[in-house]
Design a protein around this motif. Structure first.
Motif, PDB file in Angstrom:
ATOM      1  N   HIS A  30       1.113   5.358  -1.964  1.00 44.29           N
ATOM      2  CA  HIS A  30       0.508   6.346  -2.859  1.00 44.29           C
ATOM      3  C   HIS A  30       1.633   6.922  -3.715  1.00 44.29           C
ATOM      4  O   HIS A  30       2.175   7.973  -3.427  1.00 44.29           O
ATOM      5  CB  HIS A  30      -0.219   7.410  -2.035  1.00 44.29           C
ATOM      6  CG  HIS A  30      -1.353   6.838  -1.229  1.00 44.29           C
ATOM      7  ND1 HIS A  30      -2.619   6.691  -1.736  1.00 44.29           N
ATOM      8  CD2 HIS A  30      -1.395   6.306   0.025  1.00 44.29           C
ATOM      9  CE1 HIS A  30      -3.407   6.124  -0.827  1.00 44.29           C
ATOM     10  NE2 HIS A  30      -2.676   5.874   0.253  1.00 44.29           N
TER      11      HIS A  30
ATOM     12  N   HIS B 191      -6.082  -2.538   5.607  1.00 41.66           N
ATOM     13  CA  HIS B 191      -4.819  -1.830   5.419  1.00 41.66           C
ATOM     14  C   HIS B 191      -4.515  -0.939   6.616  1.00 41.66           C
ATOM     15  O   HIS B 191      -5.427  -0.475   7.298  1.00 41.66           O
ATOM     16  CB  HIS B 191      -4.880  -1.062   4.090  1.00 41.66           C
ATOM     17  CG  HIS B 191      -4.810   0.416   4.202  1.00 41.66           C
ATOM     18  ND1 HIS B 191      -3.613   1.071   4.329  1.00 41.66           N
ATOM     19  CD2 HIS B 191      -5.764   1.366   4.199  1.00 41.66           C
ATOM     20  CE1 HIS B 191      -3.863   2.379   4.389  1.00 41.66           C
ATOM     21  NE2 HIS B 191      -5.138   2.579   4.325  1.00 41.66           N
TER      22      HIS B 191
ATOM     23  N   GLU C 152      -8.608   2.320  -2.205  1.00 39.37           N
ATOM     24  CA  GLU C 152      -9.024   1.978  -0.900  1.00 39.37           C
ATOM     25  C   GLU C 152     -10.415   2.533  -0.631  1.00 39.37           C
ATOM     26  O   GLU C 152     -10.710   3.690  -0.882  1.00 39.37           O
ATOM     27  CB  GLU C 152      -8.018   2.463   0.159  1.00 39.37           C
ATOM     28  CG  GLU C 152      -7.789   3.963   0.270  1.00 39.37           C
ATOM     29  CD  GLU C 152      -6.723   4.275   1.335  1.00 39.37           C
ATOM     30  OE1 GLU C 152      -5.617   4.603   0.934  1.00 39.37           O
ATOM     31  OE2 GLU C 152      -7.016   4.148   2.548  1.00 39.37           O
TER      32      GLU C 152
ATOM     33  N   HIS D 265       0.836  -1.201   0.000  1.00 38.08           N
ATOM     34  CA  HIS D 265       0.000   0.000   0.000  1.00 38.08           C
ATOM     35  C   HIS D 265       0.868   1.248   0.000  1.00 38.08           C
ATOM     36  O   HIS D 265       1.444   1.618   1.020  1.00 38.08           O
ATOM     37  CB  HIS D 265      -0.907  -0.014   1.248  1.00 38.08           C
ATOM     38  CG  HIS D 265      -2.009   0.991   1.230  1.00 38.08           C
ATOM     39  ND1 HIS D 265      -3.336   0.641   1.200  1.00 38.08           N
ATOM     40  CD2 HIS D 265      -1.983   2.344   1.252  1.00 38.08           C
ATOM     41  CE1 HIS D 265      -4.081   1.729   1.207  1.00 38.08           C
ATOM     42  NE2 HIS D 265      -3.281   2.782   1.245  1.00 38.08           N
TER      43      HIS D 265
ATOM     44  N   ASP E 107       2.113   2.852   3.322  1.00 36.74           N
ATOM     45  CA  ASP E 107       1.108   3.918   3.225  1.00 36.74           C
ATOM     46  C   ASP E 107       1.802   5.247   2.920  1.00 36.74           C
ATOM     47  O   ASP E 107       1.303   6.306   3.273  1.00 36.74           O
ATOM     48  CB  ASP E 107       0.243   4.028   4.499  1.00 36.74           C
ATOM     49  CG  ASP E 107      -1.102   4.710   4.230  1.00 36.74           C
ATOM     50  OD1 ASP E 107      -1.453   4.918   3.052  1.00 36.74           O
ATOM     51  OD2 ASP E 107      -1.789   5.059   5.204  1.00 36.74           O
TER      52      ASP E 107
HETATM   53 ZN   LIG Z   1      -3.664   4.836   1.856  1.00 35.58          ZN
END
Ligand SMILES: [Zn+2]
Length: 262
Positions: free
Chosen positions: A8, A159, A100, A6, A209
Motif C-alpha cells: 500500500h 494475497h 483487493e 502487494h 502488505d
Molecule cells: Zn493489502
C-alpha cells in the motif's frame, strides 16, 4: 530482482524518510526490489496511487497498481463497486489486477452479504478485462473458495496467505497463485510454513502488505516494500534455496501471472 506483489504505497509510514516517499523508493532500489504492485482498497485512493505509479516508475523500478474495493470498506462503498465502474477504472495498462477484494468475517461480520456480492462483481470485472484478481480472505475460507468456484474465477492471487494447506490446494486447483507476507516468518506461524512447503514453486509469490505485517527481523516496525527480501529469505530457508533463487522465481511467477491472459 525482487517483486513485491502487494504493498500500500500510499499508506507507508515515512517518518524515517522525513515524510518523503522518495526515501522508501530509494530503499527499494537499494534492496534490489525492482517491481511492485500498489494496492487500492477504496475508490478515494485511486488518484493518489495513480500519481505514485506515474511519478516513481523508472528503468530500475516497474510500478503498477490494482483497482478494487477491500471487503472491510463501508457498506455504501462496497455497493458502489459496480462491474461497470471497476471495468472503467481498471482498463488502462498501468492497472495490473482487480482487488483487493474478498471476504473478511473477522472485522466485518455484519456485511457478509454485501462482501459476497462485491467479490462476485470484482470477479466479473476481472473476467471482462482479463486481469488477475487480488483476493483477501480472513475467517471466510469456505465462502471465499465457494464464490471463486461459483463465479468461475480462474486467475489471481490469494494475497497474504494465512490459511491451511487444504484451502491453498483448492485455490491452486482453480489456477490461483499463493502469496506469502511477513507472517510466514513469525515464530508462531509453523502451520503456515508447513502449507508453504507444499505450494508448487511455480505458483509462489511474495509480498510485504506494507505498511502492515513487517517480516522478522523488522517485526513490529512499520513495514515497507524494501523489506520483501526478508520474506524471500524466510521461504528460502524453508525450501532449501537461496534468497536470490526465491526472488527470481517469484518475480518470474508474477510475470507469468500477468501474461496469462494476454
Ligand atoms: Zn493489502
Amino acid at each position: 530482482m525482487f517483486t513485491d506483489t502487494h504493498c500500500h504505497l500510499n499508506r507507508l509510514n515515512l517518518e524515517k524518510y522525513n515524510g518523503e516517499l522518495t526515501g522508501a523508493i530509494d530503499a527499494m532500489k537499494e534492496a534490489n526490489v525492482t517491481r511492485a504492485m500498489a494496492i487500492m482498497c477504496d475508490f478515494a485512493e485511486y488518484d493518489t496511487i495513480y500519481d505514485i505509479v506515474q511519478s516513481y516508475s523508472s528503468d530500475s523500478l516497474t510500478l503498477g497498481m490494482s483497482v478494487g474495493i477491500h471487503p472491510c470498506e463501508d457498506l455504501d462503498v462496497l455497493k458502489s463497486a459496480t462491474v461497470e465502474r471497476l471495468v472503467d477504472m481498471a482498463a488502462a495498462d498501468h492497472v495490473w489486477a482487480i482487488g483487493e477484494t474478498g471476504l473478511d468475517y473477522y472485522w466485518s461480520e455484519e456485511n457478509k452479504k454485501e462482501q459476497q456480492a462485491s467479490l462476485a462483481r470484482h470477479i466479473h470485472a476481472s473476467q471482462t478485462l482479463k486481469k488477475p484478481l487480488v483476493i483477501h480472505t480472513r475467517e471466510a475460507k469456505y465462502d471465499t473458495i465457494d464464490i471463486l468456484k461459483a463465479e468461475k474465477a480462474e486467475h489471481g492471487i490469494i494475497h497474504c496467505f494465512t490459511e491451511d494447506w487444504e484451502t491453498a490446494k483448492q485455490a491452486l486447483d482453480l489456477g490461483f497463485y499463493i502469496s506469502f507476507s511477513g507472517i510466514v516468518s513469525f515464530k508462531s506461524a509453523q502451520s503456515l510454513r508447513e502449507a508453504a512447503l507444499q505450494v508448487p514453486l511455480d505458483r509462489l509469490l511474495i509480498e510485504t502488505d506494507s505498511p502492515y505485517l513487517a517480516p522478522v527481523p523488522k517485526r513490529g516496525k512499520p513495514n515497507e516494500p524494501a523489506y520483501v527480501p526478508y520474506v524471500a529469505s524466510c521461504l528460502a530457508e524453508l525450501l532449501n534455496k537461496s534468497q536470490e533463487e526465491i526472488g527470481q522465481l517469484t518475480a518470474k511467477n508474477f510475470e507469468n501471472l500477468l501474461a496469462q491472459y494476454v
